[in-house]
Scaffold this motif. Structure first.
Motif, PDB file in Angstrom:
ATOM      1  N   SER A  15       0.812  -1.215   0.000  1.00  0.00           N
ATOM      2  CA  SER A  15       0.000   0.000   0.000  1.00  0.00           C
ATOM      3  C   SER A  15       0.844   1.262   0.000  1.00  0.00           C
ATOM      4  O   SER A  15       0.449   2.281  -0.556  1.00  0.00           O
ATOM      5  N   SER A  16       1.995   1.193   0.624  1.00  0.00           N
ATOM      6  CA  SER A  16       2.844   2.384   0.707  1.00  0.00           C
ATOM      7  C   SER A  16       3.958   2.389  -0.338  1.00  0.00           C
ATOM      8  O   SER A  16       4.726   3.342  -0.403  1.00  0.00           O
ATOM      9  N   PRO A  44       3.730   0.565  -9.116  1.00  0.00           N
ATOM     10  CA  PRO A  44       2.454   0.295  -9.752  1.00  0.00           C
ATOM     11  C   PRO A  44       1.324  -0.095  -8.793  1.00  0.00           C
ATOM     12  O   PRO A  44       0.228  -0.414  -9.231  1.00  0.00           O
ATOM     13  N   TYR A  45       1.591  -0.051  -7.478  1.00  0.00           N
ATOM     14  CA  TYR A  45       0.579  -0.463  -6.498  1.00  0.00           C
ATOM     15  C   TYR A  45      -0.286   0.715  -6.067  1.00  0.00           C
ATOM     16  O   TYR A  45       0.159   1.860  -6.077  1.00  0.00           O
ATOM     17  N   PHE A  46      -1.506   0.412  -5.667  1.00  0.00           N
ATOM     18  CA  PHE A  46      -2.401   1.423  -5.119  1.00  0.00           C
ATOM     19  C   PHE A  46      -3.345   0.738  -4.144  1.00  0.00           C
ATOM     20  O   PHE A  46      -3.525  -0.468  -4.172  1.00  0.00           O
ATOM     21  N   ARG A  47      -3.944   1.535  -3.282  1.00  0.00           N
ATOM     22  CA  ARG A  47      -4.860   1.004  -2.274  1.00  0.00           C
ATOM     23  C   ARG A  47      -6.266   1.492  -2.574  1.00  0.00           C
ATOM     24  O   ARG A  47      -6.569   2.673  -2.434  1.00  0.00           O
ATOM     25  N   PRO A  48      -7.157   0.595  -3.009  1.00  0.00           N
ATOM     26  CA  PRO A  48      -8.549   0.989  -3.242  1.00  0.00           C
ATOM     27  C   PRO A  48      -9.238   1.370  -1.935  1.00  0.00           C
ATOM     28  O   PRO A  48      -8.800   0.990  -0.850  1.00  0.00           O
ATOM     29  N   VAL A  84      -7.578  -5.303   0.384  1.00  0.00           N
ATOM     30  CA  VAL A  84      -7.468  -5.248  -1.077  1.00  0.00           C
ATOM     31  C   VAL A  84      -6.352  -4.296  -1.496  1.00  0.00           C
ATOM     32  O   VAL A  84      -6.218  -3.201  -0.954  1.00  0.00           O
ATOM     33  N   VAL A  85      -5.559  -4.746  -2.460  1.00  0.00           N
ATOM     34  CA  VAL A  85      -4.494  -3.942  -3.057  1.00  0.00           C
ATOM     35  C   VAL A  85      -4.694  -4.003  -4.567  1.00  0.00           C
ATOM     36  O   VAL A  85      -5.191  -4.999  -5.094  1.00  0.00           O
ATOM     37  N   GLY A  86      -4.305  -2.928  -5.250  1.00  0.00           N
ATOM     38  CA  GLY A  86      -4.362  -2.904  -6.697  1.00  0.00           C
ATOM     39  C   GLY A  86      -2.979  -2.750  -7.285  1.00  0.00           C
ATOM     40  O   GLY A  86      -2.054  -2.274  -6.624  1.00  0.00           O
ATOM     41  N   MET A  87      -2.877  -3.163  -8.535  1.00  0.00           N
ATOM     42  CA  MET A  87      -1.603  -3.080  -9.249  1.00  0.00           C
ATOM     43  C   MET A  87      -1.893  -2.733 -10.702  1.00  0.00           C
ATOM     44  O   MET A  87      -2.741  -3.362 -11.336  1.00  0.00           O
TER      45      MET A  87
END
Length: 139
Positions: free
Chosen positions: A83-84, A88-92, A98-101
């Motif tokens: 998350s941090s 390419p990662y993001f936190r919905p 849940v983590v996004g990439m």
């Protein structure tokens, strides 16, 4: 004309090969994109963001540009690290784990395999998790 939410077939095929090797995993069309599930719970979801749609994903990934994103589950403390980590990662804003990439050209497919396997293990029953061959973590 293709739907802006259409994920390139080669990406779906690559993700399918990683997800479908997991016990009792199955694939289905999601409200947008494709998802992989274990006993009714989604452990991976891939879709396209384009022109700010779907808006919740565009906000989470901080882009309106056409990109393919993958969301998955992550156990703590890996959740906080991802998350941090930034692009390419993001936190919905939804789901506590849940983590996004963003799946760009330089995606590390070994890392994606590890993340998807861990996501599956977060949701799968312990008996199924015990039968999973987990990829070796990078040194």
């Amino acid at each position: 004309m293709t739907d802006p939410a259409d994920v390139p077939p080669e990406l779906v095929a690559r993700l399918r090969s990683l997800c479908m090797r997991l016990p009792e995993a199955y694939e289905e069309e999601a409200w947008v994109g494709t998802r992989w599930r274990i006993r009714g719970r989604t452990f991976a979801h891939v879709l396209r963001v384009a022109s700010g749609r779907p808006p919740s994903y565009a906000r989470a990934a901080a882009t309106n540009d056409p990109v393919t994103v993958l969301t998955f589950r992550s156990p703590s403390p890996e959740l906080e690290a991802l998350s941090s980590a930034g692009h390419p990662y993001f936190r919905p804003a939804w789901g506590r784990d849940v983590v996004g990439m963003v799946l760009g050209d330089a995606v590390d497919w070994d890392e994606v395999e590890e993340l998807l396997t861990e996501s599956y293990c977060v949701l799968a029953p312990k008996k199924l998790v015990a039968s999973v061959d987990r990829p070796a973590a990078a040194p």
